[in-house]
Design a protein around this motif. Structure first.
Motif, short mmCIF file in Angstrom:
data_model
loop_
_atom_site.label_atom_id
_atom_site.label_comp_id
_atom_site.label_asym_id
_atom_site.label_seq_id
_atom_site.Cartn_x
_atom_site.Cartn_y
_atom_site.Cartn_z
N VAL A 25 -7.09 -8.72 -1.50
CA VAL A 25 -8.54 -8.84 -1.72
C VAL A 25 -9.26 -8.79 -0.38
N CYS A 26 -10.49 -8.31 -0.39
CA CYS A 26 -11.22 -8.10 0.87
C CYS A 26 -11.43 -9.41 1.64
N PRO A 27 -10.87 -9.51 2.84
CA PRO A 27 -11.10 -10.74 3.62
C PRO A 27 -12.49 -10.78 4.23
N GLY A 28 -13.20 -9.64 4.21
CA GLY A 28 -14.53 -9.59 4.84
C GLY A 28 -15.65 -9.88 3.86
N ILE B 17 -12.62 -0.48 -10.55
CA ILE B 17 -13.71 -1.46 -10.50
C ILE B 17 -14.96 -0.91 -11.19
N ALA C 46 -17.10 0.13 -3.70
CA ALA C 46 -15.71 0.63 -3.65
C ALA C 46 -15.24 0.79 -5.09
N ILE D 141 -25.64 -9.28 3.84
CA ILE D 141 -26.51 -8.60 2.87
C ILE D 141 -27.56 -9.58 2.35
N HIS E 117 -3.63 -10.61 9.20
CA HIS E 117 -4.37 -11.61 8.40
C HIS E 117 -4.59 -12.90 9.17
N ARG F 205 0.86 -1.19 0.00
CA ARG F 205 0.00 0.00 0.00
C ARG F 205 0.89 1.23 0.00
N ALA G 16 -19.68 -9.97 4.55
CA ALA G 16 -20.51 -8.91 3.97
C ALA G 16 -21.63 -9.53 3.13
N PHE H 270 -14.79 -6.44 -4.52
CA PHE H 270 -13.96 -6.79 -3.37
C PHE H 270 -12.46 -6.76 -3.66
N GLY H 271 -12.08 -6.35 -4.86
CA GLY H 271 -10.67 -6.14 -5.14
C GLY H 271 -9.92 -7.39 -5.56
N PHE H 272 -8.58 -7.33 -5.42
CA PHE H 272 -7.73 -8.31 -6.10
C PHE H 272 -6.54 -8.78 -5.26
#
Ligand code: HEM
Length: 502
Positions: free
Chosen positions: A429-432, A386, A357, A440, A124, A96, A436, A423-425
């Motif tokens: 990548v999103c661990p949640g 995205i 996002a 939902i 993690h 990051r 989520a 959720f990204g890459f």
């Protein structure tokens, strides 16, 4: 002597290779910028993903290069490029970027904004608790919180926005700390939310300038107009107090022999944790679950219900699917998921239609790379657009329209397009995502089984929202519908499902 010679040969080979690469490979194309400033002034603060998509014309393709004050930026507008760079080459494109304002606010300790390294790996380990395969043990909790959500929206549907926020906050509080909120006025919730909200409120106006011009950091506190030091220090203190207080509460409970199924309890119980992590990593990763899970999950739920309220035909079809399975004798639960493909398609389509996002979270390259004949210098910030990927007309024709059928096979089963781009890459990548999506899914399924939503209206402006007239606001990397409410009518024959014991 031999060793010196060897080192000298290896060093010259290395330098020749990297300088050679620089000479041989050009930077990717992109919009022309100004001397020194580069494209800094062309990148808008609001909805930058649209500008990055428009720049495709200038870069002759979906890979867009820009430079802002010396910082290399590469935007992947296309899924294949994001997949190749952020997933297949994730070993070198998963850091990051350093963000000064985050550092000053202490938010560089939040997993999503943290540099890679040992602490990130420890986070993690903590987050393993919400991975696929482990998140199912929170399903009973989701059922209780969904019941509470249904009660709330069926009583005061105009306050849907608040109810959605409370729904996700109360789930994250239990999962992170075993702390069961009893009301939206809970002082602990207020304390933690205040820390999170001040970051969202303050980050853009204060942080934007100092992050763009880091030398401003050296201006003394007394310098006219310099407020970010105090602002950031205030947030740092508030965040530290909130996350420490939550961990103290768990430790107190454990000392008094109280056990709960939370992430912090699991790690703090003496001798019981399978994996050990440092206490500061547990504290910060648990706070990430709350702060990272709350706004994003509620944003997702708001988008799905906004889509349904503005598309009555889709809503009706989903309700028919649900009642064909439950016969209106009970509320749907996770065991019904495989029998409800249309509902699954609605959720996939809603998160494509308005991805919460839109630009993901920026990655940074730790090594120089060459891709498609272009040089990606070390330190380049790589953004996954995205929003642009979900507008790829070859895959999603008429992308602004909400059409759950895109995700269905002709026989009505869910198709293979099961990747949630939002959720990204790669390693980041999103661990949640499983938590989520489960939250939902259940809230949507049970809402549709018992209620019909209509007349969505903006709380702030009173304007009616329609399929083509929605109203969104940008948070910290999250794109959220502005507060809205709707009318609700209990579904005929399903009224008994709304009998709540107070
Ligand atoms: C609809 C809901 C959500 C969306 C749209 C979302 C989206 C994202 C995105 C785009 C990223 C960055 C991926 C990348 O760098 O390529 C991310 C990272 C992350 N998300 Fe989520 N997220 C959601 C829910 C959650 C939840 C419920 C949690 C926790 C309970 C969570 C925790 C995290 C964490 C810890 C990271 C950082 C991972 C890392 O940098 O190593 N998210 N999320």
């Amino acid at each position: 002597m031999f060793y010196f010679a060897l080192i000298a040969i290896l060093a010259s080979l290395f330098l020749a290779r990297s300088f050679g690469r620089r000479r041989r490979f050009p930077l990717p194309p992109g919009p022309r910028g100004l001397p020194l400033l580069g494209n800094a002034l062309q990148i808008p603060r609001f909805r930058p993903w649209e500008t990055y998509k428009k720049w495709e014309k200038l870069s002759h393709g979906p890979l867009v290069y820009a430079k802002a004050l010396g910082q290399h930026i590469l935007v992947a507008n296309n899924f294949d490029d994001a997949l190749e760079l952020l997933e297949k080459r994730s070993a070198i494109h998963s850091d990051r970027p350093f963000m000064l304002m985050f550092k000053l606010m202490g938010w560089d300790a939040i997993t999503a904004f943290m540099k890679s390294g040992n602490t990130w790996r420890q986070h993690h380990k903590v987050l393993q608790h919400i991975r696929r395969g482990r998140v199912e043990r929170f399903h009973p909790l989701l059922a209780v919180k969904t019941g509470d959500f249904l009660h709330k929206i069926s009583t005061t549907p105009k306050h849907f926005d608040k109810h959605a926020n409370y729904f996700s906050a109360s789930i994250m509080m239990v999962i992170a700390y075993g702390y069961d909120l009893q009301s939206p006025d809970d002082p602990i919730l207020k304390m933690v939310c205040e820390a999170v909200e001040s970051v969202v409120r303050g980050f853009l106006p204060g942080g934007f300038v100092v992050d763009t011009f880091p030398f401003l950091r050296h201006l003394p506190r007394w310098f006219p107009g310099v407020k970010f030091h105090d602002y950031a220090a205030g947030i740092k203190k508030m965040t530290y107090e909130a996350k420490t207080k939550m961990l103290d509460l768990v430790e107190e409970e454990i000392r008094s022999g109280i056990d709960r199924a939370s992430i912090c309890h699991a790690f703090l119980k003496e001798g019981e944790a399978e994996i050990r992590v440092e206490k500061s990593s547990l504290r910060d990763a648990a706070f990430t679950v709350f702060s990272g899970g709350m706004d994003t999950t509620s944003a997702g739920l708001k988008i799905v219900l906004l889509a349904l309220a503005t598309h009555p035909d889709v809503q009706k079809k989903a309700q028919a699917e649900i009642s064909s399975v439950t016969r209106n004798t009970r509320l749907p639960d996770f065991d019904d998921r495989a029998s409800l493909p249309y509902l699954g398609a609605i959720i996939r389509e809603a998160l494509r239609w308005k991805p919460p996002a839109p630009l993901g979270v920026p990655h940074q390259s730790t090594q120089e790379d060459v891709y498609k004949g272009y040089l990606i210098p070390q330190g380049t910030i790589i953004m996954s657009n995205i929003w642009a990927m979900t507008r790829n007309e070859e895959i999603y024709p008429d992308p602004e329209s909400f059409k759950p059928e895109r995700f269905l096979n002709p026989d009505g089963t869910l198709n293979s397009d099961d990747r949630y781009l939002t959720f990204g890459f790669g390693r980041r990548v999103c661990p949640g995502q499983y938590l989520a999506l489960d939250s939902i899914w259940l809230a949507t399924a049970q809402t549709l089984a018992s209620l019909t939503l209509s007349n969505p209206v903006s709380i702030e402006t009173g304007n009616e929202l329609t399929a083509h007239k929605t109203d969104f606001v940008e948070g910290l990397g999250v794109w959220i519908p502005r507060p809205f409410g709707f009318d609700i009518t209990p579904n005929k024959g399903a009224e008994h499902l709304l009998n709540f014991a107070d």
